[in-house]
Design an enzyme around this catalytic site. Structure first.
Site, PDB file in Angstrom:
ATOM      1  N   LYS A 182       0.416 -10.300   8.590  1.00  0.00           N
ATOM      2  CA  LYS A 182       0.768  -8.784   9.071  1.00  0.00           C
ATOM      3  C   LYS A 182      -0.657  -8.354   9.630  1.00  0.00           C
ATOM      4  O   LYS A 182      -1.646  -8.027   8.962  1.00  0.00           O
ATOM      5  CB  LYS A 182       1.188  -8.087   7.825  1.00  0.00           C
ATOM      6  CG  LYS A 182       1.410  -6.495   8.223  1.00  0.00           C
ATOM      7  CD  LYS A 182       1.338  -5.861   6.745  1.00  0.00           C
ATOM      8  CE  LYS A 182       1.734  -4.316   7.029  1.00  0.00           C
ATOM      9  NZ  LYS A 182       1.816  -3.440   5.910  1.00  0.00           N
ATOM     10  N   ILE A 223       5.957  -5.448   9.636  1.00  0.00           N
ATOM     11  CA  ILE A 223       6.169  -4.619   8.257  1.00  0.00           C
ATOM     12  C   ILE A 223       5.938  -3.247   8.387  1.00  0.00           C
ATOM     13  O   ILE A 223       4.888  -2.845   8.814  1.00  0.00           O
ATOM     14  CB  ILE A 223       5.479  -5.489   7.428  1.00  0.00           C
ATOM     15  CG1 ILE A 223       6.123  -6.845   7.010  1.00  0.00           C
ATOM     16  CG2 ILE A 223       5.402  -4.588   5.771  1.00  0.00           C
ATOM     17  CD1 ILE A 223       5.150  -7.660   6.011  1.00  0.00           C
ATOM     18  N   THR A 239       0.697  -1.295   0.122  1.00  0.00           N
ATOM     19  CA  THR A 239       0.069   0.214   0.026  1.00  0.00           C
ATOM     20  C   THR A 239       0.880   1.106   0.008  1.00  0.00           C
ATOM     21  O   THR A 239       0.486   2.290  -0.811  1.00  0.00           O
ATOM     22  CB  THR A 239      -0.837  -0.067   1.233  1.00  0.00           C
ATOM     23  OG1 THR A 239      -1.621  -1.188   1.409  1.00  0.00           O
ATOM     24  CG2 THR A 239      -1.838   1.220   1.344  1.00  0.00           C
ATOM     25  N   TYR A 244     -13.803  -3.175   0.272  1.00  0.00           N
ATOM     26  CA  TYR A 244     -14.869  -2.558  -0.703  1.00  0.00           C
ATOM     27  C   TYR A 244     -16.058  -3.577  -0.552  1.00  0.00           C
ATOM     28  O   TYR A 244     -17.282  -3.245  -0.117  1.00  0.00           O
ATOM     29  CB  TYR A 244     -14.609  -2.150  -1.822  1.00  0.00           C
ATOM     30  CG  TYR A 244     -15.845  -1.290  -2.621  1.00  0.00           C
ATOM     31  CD1 TYR A 244     -15.922  -0.003  -2.153  1.00  0.00           C
ATOM     32  CD2 TYR A 244     -16.532  -1.866  -3.344  1.00  0.00           C
ATOM     33  CE1 TYR A 244     -17.069   0.580  -2.650  1.00  0.00           C
ATOM     34  CE2 TYR A 244     -17.688  -0.952  -3.928  1.00  0.00           C
ATOM     35  CZ  TYR A 244     -17.908   0.030  -3.761  1.00  0.00           C
ATOM     36  OH  TYR A 244     -18.986   0.726  -4.180  1.00  0.00           O
ATOM     37  N   ARG A 275      -8.498   0.312   6.083  1.00  0.00           N
ATOM     38  CA  ARG A 275      -8.418   0.330   4.669  1.00  0.00           C
ATOM     39  C   ARG A 275      -9.406  -0.582   3.926  1.00  0.00           C
ATOM     40  O   ARG A 275     -10.115  -0.337   2.788  1.00  0.00           O
ATOM     41  CB  ARG A 275      -7.010   0.010   4.058  1.00  0.00           C
ATOM     42  CG  ARG A 275      -5.797   1.059   4.490  1.00  0.00           C
ATOM     43  CD  ARG A 275      -4.935   0.733   3.551  1.00  0.00           C
ATOM     44  NE  ARG A 275      -3.577   1.763   4.099  1.00  0.00           N
ATOM     45  CZ  ARG A 275      -3.680   2.972   3.214  1.00  0.00           C
ATOM     46  NH1 ARG A 275      -4.465   3.176   2.209  1.00  0.00           N
ATOM     47  NH2 ARG A 275      -2.585   3.864   3.396  1.00  0.00           N
ATOM     48  N   TYR A 296      -2.844 -10.278   5.219  1.00  0.00           N
ATOM     49  CA  TYR A 296      -2.666  -8.805   5.833  1.00  0.00           C
ATOM     50  C   TYR A 296      -4.138  -8.280   6.114  1.00  0.00           C
ATOM     51  O   TYR A 296      -4.833  -8.256   5.279  1.00  0.00           O
ATOM     52  CB  TYR A 296      -2.130  -8.082   4.589  1.00  0.00           C
ATOM     53  CG  TYR A 296      -1.898  -6.584   4.710  1.00  0.00           C
ATOM     54  CD1 TYR A 296      -1.916  -6.035   6.087  1.00  0.00           C
ATOM     55  CD2 TYR A 296      -1.855  -5.722   3.659  1.00  0.00           C
ATOM     56  CE1 TYR A 296      -1.514  -4.725   6.327  1.00  0.00           C
ATOM     57  CE2 TYR A 296      -1.523  -4.279   3.886  1.00  0.00           C
ATOM     58  CZ  TYR A 296      -1.422  -3.985   5.367  1.00  0.00           C
ATOM     59  OH  TYR A 296      -1.256  -2.308   5.727  1.00  0.00           O
TER      60      TYR A 296
END
Length: 290
Positions: free
Chosen positions: A163, A205, A46, A109, A139, A134
């Site tokens: 992550k 990370i 990202t 989404y 987000r 992840y």
């Protein structure tokens, strides 16, 4: 996959003033991190503004980082999306010979339920590739709950790491407590890095880590060694800059840090814009304090 331990950094993509990819600055960024203790590099996450890169630009960035790195650090490649079949196809078709694993964000989404999230990663597991889950609800709009992560971890050994970037640190601790042997967790939240590592995590990370690789990697190594007081001294030194770089979104803040260090130029692609004048001043002042 114990090789992916310590500080991995989610590299930014530097741009020139005309918003073309700045490969010279990308070279400097990779070298800066290799020389200052970063343990592995994450490509096209990202933070790389991957959503605004064309397919050809992504290919060029991948090839450039592989060449500059020259097998010195392990590499991880970001491949994610909200179309499960398309993500699976991309993973199957990608040349992953230079990479230890794929970092794949949960679908955004669409907002699938927990069964949908499980089925998504089950489909990716069928590729046989090493994959890092992840979870970043801020987000994606949907949280992978701890029990779902544990279910995935127990059933699919090639999904060997998560992550984790849920806002609730208790979720990290639940995964660490319940996870099967061989499955690992790294923090996806820079500020949670130290407590999560001390609790049994494999490090982070990181975004801020590419700006302060020596300090951040030293902090994580001290945590691995159980030197809590010394590790928290570094944590406390960096906590304000860590908060500031996310104040107006990522990677606008870390690009200020890297620009002030003379590593990259401070340009972003729309819809992201440069840090406001006020935030830029605060970041610069905190860098002077550090």
């Amino acid at each position: 996959m114990s090789i992916l331990k310590g500080v991995g950094v989610a590299l930014v993509t530097p741009f020139n003033e005309d918003l073309s990819v700045d490969f010279d600055s990308l070279t400097k960024l990779v070298e800066y991190n290799i020389e200052n203790g970063t343990n592995y590099l994450v490509v096209l996450g990202t933070t790389a503004e991957a959503a605004t890169l064309s397919a050809e630009e992504k290919k060029q960035v991948i090839e450039h980082i592989i060449k500059v790195n020259n097998k010195r650090l392990p590499l991880v490649l970001g491949i994610g999306g909200n179309n499960t079949l398309e993500v699976k196809k991309q993973i199957e078709e990608a040349d992953l010979s230079a990479f230890e694993a794929v970092l794949s964000v949960s679908p955004y989404y669409n907002k699938p339920n927990q069964e949908g999230l499980y089925q998504h990663y089950k489909a990716l597991a069928s590729t046989g590739k090493n994959i890092i889950i992840y979870n970043v609800p801020s987000r994606t709009g949907q949280n992978i709950e701890a029990d779902t992560t544990i279910r995935i971890a127990k059933e699919f050994p090639n999904l060997f790491m998560i992550k984790e970037a849920a806002p609730n640190i208790l979720q990290y601790f639940d995964i660490l407590r319940k996870k099967p042997e061989g499955f690992s967790l790294v923090s996806g939240d820079d500020e949670f890095t130290l407590p999560v590592t001390l609790a049994g995590g494999n490090g982070v990370i990181s975004v801020i880590g590419q700006g302060y690789p020596k300090e951040f990697s030293t902090m994580v190594q001290l945590a691995f060694e159980g030197k809590v007081k010394e590790a928290y001294e570094i944590h406390n030194k960096l906590v304000e800059i860590t908060r500031l770089i996310f104040a107006e979104g990522n990677p606008c803040g870390i690009k200020v840090v890297l620009a002030e260090k003379g590593i990259i130029k401070n340009y972003l692609r729309l819809p992201l814009v440069q840090a406001s004048e006020g935030l830029y001043s605060k970041i610069k002042a905190e860098m002077n304090n550090i």
